[in-house]
Design an enzyme around this catalytic site. Sequence first.
Site, PDB file in Angstrom:
ATOM      1  N   CYS A   1      20.308  84.762  55.999  1.00 35.72           N
ATOM      2  CA  CYS A   1      20.442  84.036  57.317  1.00 35.72           C
ATOM      3  C   CYS A   1      21.618  82.870  57.035  1.00 35.72           C
ATOM      4  CB  CYS A   1      19.140  83.331  57.443  1.00 35.72           C
ATOM      5  SG  CYS A   1      17.716  84.231  57.525  1.00 35.72           S
ATOM      6  N   ALA A   2      22.905  83.367  57.163  1.00 33.80           N
ATOM      7  CA  ALA A   2      23.974  82.667  56.603  1.00 33.80           C
ATOM      8  C   ALA A   2      24.651  81.543  57.449  1.00 33.80           C
ATOM      9  CB  ALA A   2      25.155  83.950  56.248  1.00 33.80           C
TER      10      ALA A   2
ATOM     11  N   CYS B 230      15.645  73.365  55.303  1.00 33.78           N
ATOM     12  CA  CYS B 230      15.755  72.083  55.562  1.00 33.78           C
ATOM     13  C   CYS B 230      14.782  71.270  56.048  1.00 33.78           C
ATOM     14  CB  CYS B 230      17.268  71.997  56.289  1.00 33.78           C
ATOM     15  SG  CYS B 230      17.785  70.189  56.183  1.00 33.78           S
TER      16      CYS B 230
END
Length: 455
Positions: A262-263, A384
Amino acid sequence: MSAAESRRVAYEVVRAVHESDAYANLLLPRALERARLATADAALATELTYGTLRRQGTYDAVIAIAADRPTHDIDPAALDALRLGVHQLLSTRVASHAAVNESVELAREGAGRGAAGFVNAVLRRVSRDTPGDWMAQVEDRARSDDERLGLVLSHPVWIVRAFRRALAAEGRAHELEALLTADNASPKVTMAALPGLADVPPDVRRTPYSPFGFRLAGGDPDETVRGSDGRVRVQDEGSQLAALALTRAEPVRAGERWLDLCAGPGGKTAILAAEALAGGATLEANEISPARAGLVRAAVAGVPLEVSVSELDGRVRASESPATYDRILVDAPCTGLGALRRRPEARWRKAPSDVPELSALQRDLLEAAIVALKPGGIVAYVTCSPHLAETAGVVAEIRREFGEAVEELDARAVLRGLSVSAPELPDQVDGSGRAQLWPHRHNTDAMSISLLRRV
């Protein structure tokens, strides 16, 4: 005139955030460039924009008291002028008359003469009391301690409770107020010099945990980035550590095959590419969004390594390659609650109902990644967000599903081994090896990092 233009830029960005779901960190730089503000005026516009968005919950409580009506009954354009004015009155050294008069003018332009009169009356009412008096009035209206913290420190109550539980998982629930306070502070700009491709400049302050992170003493970071051929970039230290947790979990063997599942937007991909180049590994990347896939390609352009970027659903991409990769990064889509310092509007956009859908996606991505690992391969699962449903909960479900076919590594030990200044990473109450970074403790985004090996 320049100060007035600073306020106008801030108002337009805040309006776009609320009216069009714009992102302040993307919109503000373009607005500043168009306005051609001097450095000091651009700094004022930046402070007004981010300060207003960060403290919106507190300011709305003040406005509701001063206006004697709920904020949802106030014209949205007038409400944003009020928020901007209250921020200046309660949290800056801007003269009261300037804060009131300029906000009234913005309301007149945005909502008409009647709204301007209303804004004038409310702001003059706010200006008569001190910030401490207003905080006392706001606290008096709280019905619980969590609501008090949410109102005074400007976080939705559900986020306050989620943060309390996440800190309690380390036995640190008493740090909640420090965490909420840190979310309302402007983060320092952190840079990364891609390992093996760029050197950390000698006249800078190095970051304590990442071996190639640094902070400039002054000047424009964009100039440093532009002059580096893509080998120096702005990147939070927590993001640097998340990529390094995967590449430094064990020594790299030449010929390894890596995947960034998931770049987008590519910051971690660039570090993986530099590390792959140094270790003789290959790297592939995937990003479902075409626009973000373009950012990934741009991010790795400065690394002399061929990185193919596919544009598939990560679950599909991984399932098409069983037992193929030695290392996979799953930087999963999440609520983003760990980056509220840099994206303050996210706290007002997310809701508790978002978490189950995201955690289901996260679980599916991690499951697919494990299937795509070779025996002995490692996946780094990163969010995050410190929300336990997105972090410990996802990993616990995957470990139950795979049983002895998966073992968890100690991500905390890996991070501690990266530099002389080892980060303080308390054990998790659940006994896992998960590493949780925090803005109030580490001056990073609240990044969660877990490492799993396929047996």
